[in-house]
Design an enzyme around this catalytic site. Structure first.
Site, PDB file in Angstrom:
ATOM      1  N   SER A 133       0.787  -1.051   0.310  1.00 21.30           N
ATOM      2  CA  SER A 133      -0.055  -0.158  -0.073  1.00 21.30           C
ATOM      3  C   SER A 133       0.838   1.352   0.074  1.00 21.30           C
ATOM      4  CB  SER A 133      -0.666  -0.410   1.036  1.00 21.30           C
ATOM      5  OG  SER A 133      -1.035   1.512   1.547  1.00 21.30           O
ATOM      6  N   TYR A 146      -1.638  -0.804  10.354  1.00 23.91           N
ATOM      7  CA  TYR A 146      -1.966  -0.918   8.397  1.00 23.91           C
ATOM      8  C   TYR A 146      -1.271  -0.695   7.873  1.00 23.91           C
ATOM      9  CZ  TYR A 146      -3.789  -1.327   3.967  1.00 23.91           C
ATOM     10  OH  TYR A 146      -4.070  -1.303   2.116  1.00 23.91           O
TER      11      TYR A 146
HETATM   12  N1  LIG Z   1      -8.725   0.061  -0.750  1.00 24.98           N
HETATM   13  C1  LIG Z   1      -7.940   0.325  -0.921  1.00 24.98           C
HETATM   14  O1  LIG Z   1      -7.994   1.479  -1.023  1.00 24.98           O
HETATM   15  C2  LIG Z   1      -6.425  -0.571  -1.331  1.00 24.98           C
HETATM   16  C3  LIG Z   1      -5.203   0.558  -0.701  1.00 24.98           C
HETATM   17  C4  LIG Z   1      -4.097   0.339  -1.159  1.00 24.98           C
HETATM   18  C5  LIG Z   1      -3.592  -1.363  -0.849  1.00 24.98           C
HETATM   19  N2  LIG Z   1      -4.889  -2.275  -0.811  1.00 24.98           N
HETATM   20  C6  LIG Z   1      -4.597  -3.352  -0.210  1.00 24.98           C
HETATM   21  O2  LIG Z   1      -5.126  -4.476  -1.496  1.00 24.98           O
HETATM   22  C7  LIG Z   1      -6.175  -5.630  -0.680  1.00 24.98           C
HETATM   23  C8  LIG Z   1      -7.114  -5.987  -0.847  1.00 24.98           C
HETATM   24  O3  LIG Z   1      -7.930  -4.955  -0.118  1.00 24.98           O
HETATM   25  P1  LIG Z   1      -9.602  -4.830  -1.098  1.00 24.98           P
HETATM   26  O4  LIG Z   1      -9.637  -2.870  -0.849  1.00 24.98           O
HETATM   27  O5  LIG Z   1      -9.825  -5.288  -2.366  1.00 24.98           O
HETATM   28  O6  LIG Z   1      -9.730  -4.594   0.519  1.00 24.98           O
HETATM   29  P2  LIG Z   1     -11.391  -5.878   0.531  1.00 24.98           P
HETATM   30  O7  LIG Z   1     -11.279  -6.041   2.256  1.00 24.98           O
HETATM   31  O8  LIG Z   1     -12.559  -5.296  -0.604  1.00 24.98           O
HETATM   32  O9  LIG Z   1     -11.022  -7.013   0.380  1.00 24.98           O
HETATM   33  C9  LIG Z   1     -10.241  -8.020   0.728  1.00 24.98           C
HETATM   34  C10 LIG Z   1      -9.846  -9.401   1.145  1.00 24.98           C
HETATM   35  O10 LIG Z   1      -9.198  -9.631   2.383  1.00 24.98           O
HETATM   36  C11 LIG Z   1      -9.753 -11.197   3.022  1.00 24.98           C
HETATM   37  N3  LIG Z   1      -9.849 -10.745   4.411  1.00 24.98           N
HETATM   38  C12 LIG Z   1      -9.938 -10.551   5.768  1.00 24.98           C
HETATM   39  N4  LIG Z   1      -9.487 -10.920   6.551  1.00 24.98           N
HETATM   40  C13 LIG Z   1      -9.052 -12.170   6.044  1.00 24.98           C
HETATM   41  C14 LIG Z   1      -8.231 -13.191   6.749  1.00 24.98           C
HETATM   42  N5  LIG Z   1      -7.986 -12.855   8.437  1.00 24.98           N
HETATM   43  N6  LIG Z   1      -8.205 -14.042   6.274  1.00 24.98           N
HETATM   44  C15 LIG Z   1      -7.960 -14.300   5.512  1.00 24.98           C
HETATM   45  N7  LIG Z   1      -8.664 -13.350   3.678  1.00 24.98           N
HETATM   46  C16 LIG Z   1      -8.504 -12.160   4.940  1.00 24.98           C
HETATM   47  C17 LIG Z   1     -11.488 -10.675   2.543  1.00 24.98           C
HETATM   48  O11 LIG Z   1     -12.219 -11.286   2.638  1.00 24.98           O
HETATM   49  C18 LIG Z   1     -11.140 -10.437   1.540  1.00 24.98           C
HETATM   50  O12 LIG Z   1     -11.825 -11.319   0.464  1.00 24.98           O
HETATM   51  C19 LIG Z   1      -5.584  -5.372   0.614  1.00 24.98           C
HETATM   52  O13 LIG Z   1      -3.511  -5.751   0.757  1.00 24.98           O
HETATM   53  C20 LIG Z   1      -5.318  -3.844   0.684  1.00 24.98           C
HETATM   54  O14 LIG Z   1      -5.282  -3.401   2.120  1.00 24.98           O
HETATM   55  C21 LIG Z   1      -6.057  -2.010  -0.414  1.00 24.98           C
END
Ligand SMILES: NC(=O)c1ccc[n+]([C@@H]2O[C@H](COP(=O)([O-])OP(=O)(O)OC[C@H]3O[C@@H](n4cnc5c(N)ncnc54)[C@H](O)[C@@H]3O)[C@@H](O)[C@H]2O)c1
Length: 241
Positions: A133, A146
């Site tokens: 991130s 985070y």
């Molecule tokens: N959305 C943003 O702005 C953003 C920005 C930077 C990085 N990210 C990263 O991108 C990735 C995906 O994020 P997203 O926004 O699609 O989030 P999201 O919440 O839509 O998806 C997160 C996923 O992680 C899974 N998860 C949560 N806890 C878990 C656990 N204990 N064991 C197994 N799986 C688990 C959930 O079931 C889900 O499938 C993450 O690593 C997030 O940190 C997101």
């Protein structure tokens, strides 16, 4: 979605954390469109409605070492592992127990999956991609666990890249900026925050989950064959402004 000219025919891909129609799901769909056989996991009992029946699905808690190992033992072959599972809760991460839990999911979970599937990736000269991130680089006062976990994921990516280069495994990461998904839903209820991100981002908008898939496919492809240990920012220029 923009057409992508990648061919992953014959490749087996596992995207961990792809159950909520967010970034993981967009990555899984893009690999499938490019011909790969794709399995996904998530913490939910089932994937998002639009992905049901589309991918082989395993409900997996990445903090459960036994469950992670069982999934690895049940998997015959893997060419590409994408670690996408993560949690965060804006404003709640100064609570010590929750801080530990966030780091356990985001950092230890990433390592648990990588370590469990190392033999599979070694057998196929495979690819590991971790989702970091922008908060790996910036301080994040409302999401301290985070930010710490994602900075550690970038560092872990470098360490595994070196450790596993001799096994023929490439290990890279991407660092998304602000992306419209369920994870960012709470922060997007603050109109001032939404506007501030748009204003600071040179490209003038939040990212969509699909914006993250292309660079991930690139890193997994032979086009990135001499890249390992890198972390690509995908943030519309936010981090350089
Ligand atoms: N959305 C943003 O702005 C953003 C920005 C930077 C990085 N990210 C990263 O991108 C990735 C995906 O994020 P997203 O926004 O699609 O989030 P999201 O919440 O839509 O998806 C997160 C996923 O992680 C899974 N998860 C949560 N806890 C878990 C656990 N204990 N064991 C197994 N799986 C688990 C959930 O079931 C889900 O499938 C993450 O690593 C997030 O940190 C997101």
């Amino acid at each position: 979605m923009m057409p992508m000219h990648f061919d992953f025919s014959g490749a087996s891909v596992l995207v961990v954390g792809a159950s909520r129609a967010g970034i993981g799901a967009a990555i899984a769909r893009a690999f499938q469109t490019a011909g790969a056989s794709v399995a996904i996991t998530g913490a939910e009992p089932e994937p998002a409605p639009e992905d049901r029946g589309r991918f082989a699905y395993t409900r997996l808690d990445v903090t459960d070492a036994g469950a992670v190992r069982a999934l690895a033992e049940a998997t015959d072959r893997l060419d590409i592992l994408v670690n996408c599972a993560a949690i965060t809760a804006r404003g709640e991460e100064m609570a010590p127990a929750f801080f530990e839990h966030v780091v356990n999911v985001n950092l230890h979970g990433t390592f648990r999956m990588a370590e469990a599937f190392h033999p599979h990736l070694k057998a196929r000269s495979g690819v590991l991609i971790n989702i970091a991130s922008m908060y790996a680089m910036f301080g994040s006062p409302r999401n301290p666990a985070y930010g710490a976990s994602k900075a550690a994921v970038v560092q872990l990516t470098k360490s595994l890249a070196i450790a596993w280069a001799a096994d023929g495994i490439r290990v890279n990461a991407v660092a998304p900026g602000f992306v419209v998904t369920e994870q960012s839903a709470r922060s997007r209820t603050d109109p001032a925050h939404v506007a501030a991100v748009n204003l600071r981002t040179p490209m003038g908008r939040w990212g969509q989950a699909e914006d993250i898939a292309g660079p991930v496919l690139f890193l997994a492809s032979p086009a990135a064959g001499f890249m390992t240990g890198a972390c690509l920012p995908i943030d519309g220029g936010y981090s350089i402004a």
